[in-house]
Scaffold this motif. Structure first.
Motif, PDB file in Angstrom:
ATOM      1  N   GLU A  86       0.802  -1.214   0.000  1.00  0.00           N
ATOM      2  CA  GLU A  86       0.000   0.000   0.000  1.00  0.00           C
ATOM      3  C   GLU A  86       0.841   1.273   0.000  1.00  0.00           C
ATOM      4  OE1 GLU A  86      -2.226  -3.380   1.891  1.00  0.00           O
ATOM      5  OE2 GLU A  86      -0.225  -2.504   2.103  1.00  0.00           O
TER       6      GLU A  86
ATOM      7  N   ALA B 246       1.935   3.802  -3.485  1.00  0.00           N
ATOM      8  CA  ALA B 246       1.179   4.927  -4.031  1.00  0.00           C
ATOM      9  C   ALA B 246       1.644   6.257  -3.456  1.00  0.00           C
ATOM     10  CB  ALA B 246      -0.316   4.739  -3.755  1.00  0.00           C
ATOM     11  N   SER B 247       2.353   6.241  -2.329  1.00  0.00           N
ATOM     12  CA  SER B 247       2.776   7.494  -1.702  1.00  0.00           C
ATOM     13  C   SER B 247       3.912   8.167  -2.457  1.00  0.00           C
ATOM     14  CB  SER B 247       3.192   7.240  -0.244  1.00  0.00           C
ATOM     15  OG  SER B 247       4.353   6.438  -0.188  1.00  0.00           O
TER      16      SER B 247
ATOM     17  N   GLU C 200       0.411   9.894  -9.821  1.00  0.00           N
ATOM     18  CA  GLU C 200      -0.716   9.530 -10.672  1.00  0.00           C
ATOM     19  C   GLU C 200      -0.349   9.787 -12.134  1.00  0.00           C
ATOM     20  OE1 GLU C 200      -4.569  10.885  -9.762  1.00  0.00           O
ATOM     21  OE2 GLU C 200      -4.429  10.484  -7.608  1.00  0.00           O
TER      22      GLU C 200
ATOM     23  N   LYS D 150      -3.412  -5.728  -2.944  1.00  0.00           N
ATOM     24  CA  LYS D 150      -2.869  -4.777  -1.977  1.00  0.00           C
ATOM     25  C   LYS D 150      -2.346  -3.512  -2.644  1.00  0.00           C
ATOM     26  CE  LYS D 150      -1.568  -8.341   1.366  1.00  0.00           C
ATOM     27  NZ  LYS D 150      -0.441  -8.948   2.127  1.00  0.00           N
TER      28      LYS D 150
ATOM     29  N   ASN E  37      -4.564   0.883  -4.299  1.00  0.00           N
ATOM     30  CA  ASN E  37      -4.539   2.352  -4.246  1.00  0.00           C
ATOM     31  C   ASN E  37      -3.642   2.966  -5.317  1.00  0.00           C
ATOM     32  OD1 ASN E  37      -2.098   1.646  -3.123  1.00  0.00           O
ATOM     33  ND2 ASN E  37      -2.294   2.940  -1.293  1.00  0.00           N
TER      34      ASN E  37
ATOM     35  N   THR F 224      -4.646   3.071  -8.272  1.00  0.00           N
ATOM     36  CA  THR F 224      -5.578   3.564  -9.286  1.00  0.00           C
ATOM     37  C   THR F 224      -5.181   4.991  -9.650  1.00  0.00           C
ATOM     38  OG1 THR F 224      -7.066   4.237  -7.502  1.00  0.00           O
ATOM     39  CG2 THR F 224      -7.523   2.132  -8.575  1.00  0.00           C
TER      40      THR F 224
END
Length: 244
Positions: A116, A119-120, A124, A139, A142, A144
């Motif tokens: 997870e 994504a940090s 995007e 997992k 996120n 997306t």
């Protein structure tokens, strides 16, 4: 002596080949993560044991004298359970755990502890190549907002678990040249892999270095507190020592 080889890696295949030529009754076990795994040189069982009690019963009914764990570095549940039960039953156990990868000066790597967290630091809109395999893919949900490409060996039985993702089929080994060409064609912005270690699957990291692609490496999970070796040769030496 009857040895149980917990397999599923290239090292396990090499060990099985060597054991087939030794005076040892060996049975290998494959968890069944791959539909059509490569053949091993010894008797092989497929599928899980049915949890801890099933594993305990197998050791007893099959009169297993020792267990050599050559599973994947991220098969932590199997390794932790196997080591614990072997200790409880006084069955000799050793884990073959190859060293993890370490970056070279020209690499741009980011280490993280949980899926997870990727994504940090992956923006995007990025094109992300997941070399982590399909297990645990959900997992990364996120991620997306990025185009996520997950390579797997077997054709998928279900749709991609979150929007913006797609599967890419491929069976290793892959050369550095193949990986460079693939990453260029896909216009990859980030490579995400597990820190599995070993030479066989390092080509994607070398390709990322050639192309200047940043790499996110998932740190290994906790490993059992048990006898550990790092090479096939040391694992076989341990087995030979059981014969004396």
């Amino acid at each position: 002596m009857r040895l149980l080889l917990l397999a599923g890696t290239g090292e396990a295949r090499r060990i099985a080949k060597a054991l087939a030529e030794m005076p040892i009754d060996t049975v290998a076990s494959l968890a069944g993560a791959t539909q059509k795994p490569l053949d091993l040189a010894v008797q092989t069982r497929h599928g899980g044991f049915g949890g801890g009690e099933g594993f305990r019963a197998f050791l007893k009914t099959e009169r297993i004298s020792a267990v050599l764990d050559a599973t994947h570095p991220f098969a932590d549940r199997i390794s932790l359970r196997s080591a614990r039960i072997c200790d409880e039953m006084a069955v000799p156990y050793a884990q073959l755990l190859r060293p993890g990868w370490v970056p070279e000066p020209e690499d741009t790597w980011r280490f993280f502890d949980a899926e997870e967290q990727a994504a940090s630091f992956i923006a995007e809109g990025a094109i992300v190549f997941l070399g982590t395999g399909p297990q645990g893919l959900a997992k990364f949900a996120n991620l997306t907002g990025r185009r996520v490409i997950c390579r797997r060996i077997d054709p998928p039985q279900n749709p991609f678990p979150f929007p913006g993702g797609e599967y890419l089929l491929g069976r290793p080994p892959f050369s550095v040249e193949d990986e460079v060409a693939l990453f260029r064609r896909l216009k990859v912005d980030w490579l995400v892999v597990k820190n599995s270690g070993g030479a066989a699957s390092r080509s994607k990291l070398d390709a990322a270095r050639v192309l200047g692609i940043p790499v996110a490496l998932l740190n290994r999970p906790p490993q059992p507190d048990a006898l550990r070796v790092e090479t096939v040769e040391d694992a076989l030496a341990w087995v030979r020592g059981l014969l004396t």
